[in-house]
Design a protein around this motif. Sequence first.
Motif, PDB file in Angstrom:
ATOM      1  N   UNK A  20       0.839  -1.199   0.000  1.00 12.13           N
ATOM      2  CA  UNK A  20       0.000   0.000   0.000  1.00 12.13           C
ATOM      3  C   UNK A  20       0.877   1.253   0.000  1.00 12.13           C
ATOM      4  N   UNK A  21       0.432   2.264  -0.727  1.00 14.91           N
ATOM      5  CA  UNK A  21       1.146   3.531  -0.796  1.00 14.91           C
ATOM      6  C   UNK A  21       0.205   4.677  -0.463  1.00 14.91           C
ATOM      7  N   UNK A  22       0.716   5.624   0.304  1.00 18.01           N
ATOM      8  CA  UNK A  22       0.018   6.886   0.568  1.00 18.01           C
ATOM      9  C   UNK A  22       0.956   8.012   0.175  1.00 18.01           C
ATOM     10  N   UNK A  23       0.650   8.707  -0.910  1.00 21.14           N
ATOM     11  CA  UNK A  23       1.470   9.818  -1.396  1.00 21.14           C
ATOM     12  C   UNK A  23       0.940  11.117  -0.805  1.00 21.14           C
ATOM     13  N   UNK A 125      -2.398   9.939  11.010  1.00 22.01           N
ATOM     14  CA  UNK A 125      -0.995   9.596  11.195  1.00 22.01           C
ATOM     15  C   UNK A 125      -0.182  10.763  11.699  1.00 22.01           C
ATOM     16  N   UNK A 126       0.827  10.453  12.486  1.00 21.76           N
ATOM     17  CA  UNK A 126       1.759  11.463  12.974  1.00 21.76           C
ATOM     18  C   UNK A 126       3.158  11.059  12.534  1.00 21.76           C
ATOM     19  N   UNK A 127       3.913  12.047  12.056  1.00 24.16           N
ATOM     20  CA  UNK A 127       5.308  11.832  11.669  1.00 24.16           C
ATOM     21  C   UNK A 127       6.161  12.710  12.571  1.00 24.16           C
ATOM     22  N   UNK A 154      10.922  10.578  10.830  1.00 24.67           N
ATOM     23  CA  UNK A 154      11.690  10.981   9.653  1.00 24.67           C
ATOM     24  C   UNK A 154      13.160  10.687   9.915  1.00 24.67           C
ATOM     25  N   UNK A 155      13.785  10.014   8.978  1.00 23.25           N
ATOM     26  CA  UNK A 155      15.206   9.744   9.112  1.00 23.25           C
ATOM     27  C   UNK A 155      15.504   8.588  10.046  1.00 23.25           C
ATOM     28  N   UNK A 156      16.800   8.332  10.237  1.00 18.87           N
ATOM     29  CA  UNK A 156      17.241   7.242  11.107  1.00 18.87           C
ATOM     30  C   UNK A 156      16.884   7.555  12.553  1.00 18.87           C
ATOM     31  N   UNK A 157      16.385   6.554  13.242  1.00 14.98           N
ATOM     32  CA  UNK A 157      15.945   6.785  14.621  1.00 14.98           C
ATOM     33  C   UNK A 157      15.961   5.447  15.346  1.00 14.98           C
ATOM     34  N   UNK A 158      16.276   5.503  16.639  1.00 14.28           N
ATOM     35  CA  UNK A 158      16.332   4.274  17.427  1.00 14.28           C
ATOM     36  C   UNK A 158      15.083   4.098  18.282  1.00 14.28           C
ATOM     37  N   UNK A 159      14.013   4.825  17.951  1.00  8.85           N
ATOM     38  CA  UNK A 159      12.813   4.815  18.786  1.00  8.85           C
ATOM     39  C   UNK A 159      12.005   3.534  18.641  1.00  8.85           C
ATOM     40  N   UNK A 160      12.235   2.802  17.556  1.00  7.53           N
ATOM     41  CA  UNK A 160      11.430   1.605  17.303  1.00  7.53           C
ATOM     42  C   UNK A 160      10.237   1.868  16.417  1.00  7.53           C
ATOM     43  N   UNK A 161       9.950   3.135  16.122  1.00  8.63           N
ATOM     44  CA  UNK A 161       8.855   3.462  15.206  1.00  8.63           C
ATOM     45  C   UNK A 161       9.359   3.358  13.768  1.00  8.63           C
ATOM     46  N   UNK A 162       8.473   2.969  12.829  1.00  6.57           N
ATOM     47  CA  UNK A 162       8.907   2.858  11.437  1.00  6.57           C
ATOM     48  C   UNK A 162       9.219   4.222  10.835  1.00  6.57           C
ATOM     49  N   UNK A 163      10.051   4.213   9.821  1.00 10.58           N
ATOM     50  CA  UNK A 163      10.406   5.457   9.141  1.00 10.58           C
ATOM     51  C   UNK A 163       9.439   5.772   8.013  1.00 10.58           C
ATOM     52  N   UNK A 164       9.172   7.046   7.829  1.00 11.39           N
ATOM     53  CA  UNK A 164       8.392   7.486   6.673  1.00 11.39           C
ATOM     54  C   UNK A 164       9.332   7.613   5.484  1.00 11.39           C
ATOM     55  N   UNK A 176       6.458   2.388  -1.459  1.00  8.80           N
ATOM     56  CA  UNK A 176       5.301   1.902  -0.709  1.00  8.80           C
ATOM     57  C   UNK A 176       5.351   2.451   0.709  1.00  8.80           C
ATOM     58  N   UNK A 177       4.228   2.374   1.401  1.00 10.38           N
ATOM     59  CA  UNK A 177       4.117   2.918   2.745  1.00 10.38           C
ATOM     60  C   UNK A 177       3.693   4.376   2.706  1.00 10.38           C
ATOM     61  N   UNK A 178       3.913   5.081   3.810  1.00  8.93           N
ATOM     62  CA  UNK A 178       3.634   6.508   3.882  1.00  8.93           C
ATOM     63  C   UNK A 178       4.801   7.248   3.242  1.00  8.93           C
ATOM     64  N   UNK A 179       4.509   8.011   2.181  1.00  7.72           N
ATOM     65  CA  UNK A 179       5.558   8.675   1.402  1.00  7.72           C
ATOM     66  C   UNK A 179       5.301  10.180   1.410  1.00  7.72           C
ATOM     67  N   UNK A 180       6.316  10.939   1.827  1.00  3.42           N
ATOM     68  CA  UNK A 180       6.240  12.401   1.878  1.00  3.42           C
ATOM     69  C   UNK A 180       7.249  12.999   0.910  1.00  3.42           C
ATOM     70  N   UNK A 181       7.032  14.244   0.509  1.00  7.94           N
ATOM     71  CA  UNK A 181       8.096  14.967  -0.192  1.00  7.94           C
ATOM     72  C   UNK A 181       9.249  15.171   0.784  1.00  7.94           C
TER      73      UNK A 181
END
Length: 203
Positions: A20-23, A125-127, A154-164, A176-181
């Motif tokens: 799934x993709x969300x642009x 969703x929250x980024x 956004x970006x590399x993170x050790x929080x355990x949440x997926x990256x956008x 695919x996934x949540x995609x932002x400019x």
Amino acid sequence: MSLAPRARAQAIAARRGGQHTLAVPLALRLAAKIGERPWEAFLTDPTQLANGLGDLLQAVQPDGVVVTLPEVLADDAGARLEAALEATRRLRATVRDDAVLVAVLAPGPGLVDTVRAFLDAGLDGVVLDGRLPAGEARTIGNITRFHRAMAHVLGADSSGLPGAETVPLDAPVAKSGLVLTDGEVPAGAGVPLVQDWVTRVRG
């Protein structure tokens, strides 16, 4: 038949998003420009903000819109935050399942309460743009899961949440996934360029 954007968001949130993709372009300035709305009034008046984002949805037809950004809340945060929350409520009632509503927020005091307020308003969703303590990330992950909403970083993170995913406006590729400019769309970018970005990101 493809799923409606909100159903795709819920699938991504449940980690069963598959392909799934969300642009979702970061296009607040373009939304203000479409209706020739003054920038400051656009950010502090929920009617202008909701109407402008609605105009953006009609003009560009992305999978969703961003209701606020960290740089927006850096100044006059109280009025701008209240406007973004009220615009989220109004948009949720009008767009229903046909568009996702996303907030990009910076870590800081009150973040969990802000996330909760947006989710209660109907956010999908929250980024999070910046490093986040693991405990706070777990709390936000739990809150968003309860609301069947996405939580990304956004970006590399050790929080355990997926990256956008981020894709440049001038070099769009399918993702695919949540995609932002990869940054805010300039007000002068023009609708066709953003339409092309959305089409190419979707593949």
